[in-house]
Design a protein around this motif. Structure first.
Motif, PDB file in Angstrom:
ATOM      1  N   ILE A   7      17.805   3.551 -23.355  1.00 43.78           N
ATOM      2  CA  ILE A   7      18.380   2.891 -24.634  1.00 43.78           C
ATOM      3  C   ILE A   7      17.974   1.367 -24.466  1.00 43.78           C
ATOM      4  CG2 ILE A   7      20.441   2.044 -25.737  1.00 43.78           C
ATOM      5  CD1 ILE A   7      21.885   4.606 -24.875  1.00 43.78           C
ATOM      6  N   VAL A   8      17.374   1.022 -25.731  1.00 43.78           N
ATOM      7  CA  VAL A   8      17.180  -0.564 -25.839  1.00 43.78           C
ATOM      8  C   VAL A   8      18.154  -1.145 -26.595  1.00 43.78           C
ATOM      9  CG1 VAL A   8      15.567  -2.467 -26.076  1.00 43.78           C
ATOM     10  CG2 VAL A   8      14.674  -0.327 -25.195  1.00 43.78           C
ATOM     11  N   THR A   9      18.922  -2.043 -26.152  1.00 39.32           N
ATOM     12  CA  THR A   9      20.111  -2.440 -27.288  1.00 39.32           C
ATOM     13  C   THR A   9      19.616  -3.944 -27.944  1.00 39.32           C
ATOM     14  OG1 THR A   9      21.050  -3.882 -25.364  1.00 39.32           O
ATOM     15  CG2 THR A   9      21.891  -1.802 -25.730  1.00 39.32           C
ATOM     16  N   ALA A  10      19.446  -3.436 -29.351  1.00 40.77           N
ATOM     17  CA  ALA A  10      18.908  -4.729 -30.191  1.00 40.77           C
ATOM     18  C   ALA A  10      20.131  -5.225 -31.083  1.00 40.77           C
ATOM     19  CB  ALA A  10      17.639  -4.304 -30.876  1.00 40.77           C
ATOM     20  N   ALA A  11      21.291  -4.633 -30.882  1.00 40.84           N
ATOM     21  CA  ALA A  11      22.183  -5.145 -31.799  1.00 40.84           C
ATOM     22  C   ALA A  11      23.587  -5.698 -30.892  1.00 40.84           C
ATOM     23  CB  ALA A  11      22.741  -3.999 -32.463  1.00 40.84           C
ATOM     24  N   SER A  12      23.494  -7.085 -31.152  1.00 37.89           N
ATOM     25  CA  SER A  12      24.688  -7.513 -30.287  1.00 37.89           C
ATOM     26  C   SER A  12      25.096  -9.026 -31.158  1.00 37.89           C
ATOM     27  CB  SER A  12      24.141  -8.132 -29.044  1.00 37.89           C
ATOM     28  OG  SER A  12      24.733  -8.844 -28.162  1.00 37.89           O
ATOM     29  N   ASN A  13      26.318  -9.063 -30.876  1.00 38.22           N
ATOM     30  CA  ASN A  13      27.021 -10.457 -31.526  1.00 38.22           C
ATOM     31  C   ASN A  13      27.173 -11.649 -30.435  1.00 38.22           C
ATOM     32  OD1 ASN A  13      29.007  -9.680 -29.704  1.00 38.22           O
ATOM     33  ND2 ASN A  13      30.640  -9.490 -31.307  1.00 38.22           N
ATOM     34  N   ARG A  14      26.407 -11.387 -29.208  1.00 40.00           N
ATOM     35  CA  ARG A  14      26.745 -12.474 -28.030  1.00 40.00           C
ATOM     36  C   ARG A  14      25.712 -13.693 -28.684  1.00 40.00           C
ATOM     37  NH1 ARG A  14      25.603  -9.269 -23.027  1.00 40.00           N
ATOM     38  NH2 ARG A  14      25.642 -11.452 -22.067  1.00 40.00           N
TER      39      ARG A  14
END
Length: 371
Positions: A7-14
């Motif tokens: 999994i490559v996480t490209a969705a973040s609010n940080r």
């Protein structure tokens, strides 16, 4: 041999990178004139024999989707492998809800259908390379529930701000996961990379949803450090986190250093990217290039120092480009002096004789703009 999906996480609010992120997600940011940030985690997974990869996307996805295409460019196994793009668009304007856990839950059926026993989760905003096959084997041999990858740094007071940091005991067990507030130089910076069983991963994201709709996966883990066996494994080599505009600028210029670039790029560990066929760059009479990276297809007639120049860039006669990052197809006209700037794609500096920002606060020229 144990198998994992990625999994490559490209969705973040940080994190939010002012200027650049108005046009593309952080995962699509340019690195070293040729690559995108997303190329590094996917290439590392491909090189580690991870054939099934999910990439999470959120916000201005067009450039990232176009770059990834079918995923063939990453040398993923043509018969068994698959790169799948999963989208997360939270139906609210409040960014606190745009978490990795929310993205996972929005695409839960895809994750549940994965047949691999383990999952490797990597970020798209941290620049590093890693043998995930080796990391997976270390995880299994240790008997840990969760393995976290970290980088021991001595500049946490000025870099990696807002990233998570790990407190470890003598056995490398994780005792706390907390935000790096820049109050200490030496810290174990968590590279947002996890290894665990798929079953535990699914359980954690469900538990996170029950506790709070704004929980990130790292926050969920911090609440169960006394319940689970969570171990840290130290990453060796180059690592940089893109958390704001300055960190993007610094990461690109840091790779001009040969030792840093050799630590990131290994001929035996290729970084795949979308190729752009063009002629070699041309340096004309009177041009001067020092301590810089020049990508293909450029025409250089002026002076370039300590800069990263993307593909197809034009620098005119008598122009001076110093301590800059120029993205693809931008241009600097004859006689213009540019220093400490990031110039976005297709931007042109024609009518301004001088564009100079403070070295501690580099400037930004917008995409397709004309000065």
């Amino acid at each position: 041999m144990a198998k994992a999906f990625g999994i490559v996480t490209a969705a973040s609010n940080r994190f939010y990178v002012e200027g650049l992120q108005d046009y593309r997600p952080i995962a699509a940011f340019s690195v070293f004139g040729r690559y995108r940030l997303i190329d590094f985690p996917i290439s590392s997974m491909s090189n580690s024999n991870i054939d099934r990869i999910f990439v999470f996307i959120n916000g201005n996805p067009r450039s990232l989707v176009r770059h990834l295409g079918s995923g063939r460019l990453y040398n993923i196994n043509a018969k068994r492998g698959r790169l799948e793009l999963l989208f997360h668009e939270e139906g609210t304007t409040n960014q606190i809800y745009h978490t990795d856990v929310a993205a996972f839950l929005d695409n839960l059926e895809h994750l549940e259908r994965a047949t691999e026993e383990y999952v490797v989760i990597a970020p798209s905003n941290v620049l590093y390379t890693q043998n995930y096959d080796k990391l997976l084997n270390q995880h299994i041999e240790s008997g840990a529930d969760v393995t976290l990858l970290y980088q021991k740094v001595d500049n946490a007071d000025t870099a990696f701000l807002g990233c998570q940091a790990l407190t470890l005991n003598r056995q490398k067990g994780v005792e706390t996961i907390a935000s790096n507030m820049g109050n200490e130089k030496s810290k174990n910076i968590f590279l947002d990379t996890y290894v665990m069983k798929k079953s535990l991963f699914l359980d954690l994201i469900h538990r996170a949803k029950e506790l709070s709709s704004v929980y990130q996966l790292s926050r969920m883990l911090s609440t169960v450090t006394g319940e689970l066996d969570i171990r840290g494994v130290q990453h060796k080599g180059y690592a940089a986190a893109i958390t704001d505009f300055k960190s993007f600028y610094d990461a690109n210029l840091s790779l001009i250093d040969q030792q840093a670039s050799e630590s990131l790029f290994d001929p035996a560990w290729p970084i795949y990217t979308r190729t752009t066929d063009s002629c070699p760059s041309q340096l004309f009479e009177g041009a001067s290039v020092k301590n810089s990276l020049i990508s293909n297809g450029c025409t250089i007639e002026g002076t370039v120092e300590n800069s990263v120049i993307g593909r197809g860039v034009k620098i005119g006669k008598g122009a001076v480009v110093r301590n800059c990052v120029l993205l693809a197809y931008s241009s600097v006209a004859d006689g213009v002096h540019v220093e400490n700037e990031v110039i976005d794609k297709w931007a042109s500096i024609i009518h301004a004789d001088e564009v100079v920002s403070d070295a501690a606060h580099p400037g930004y020229i917008r995409r397709s703009d004309t000065l």
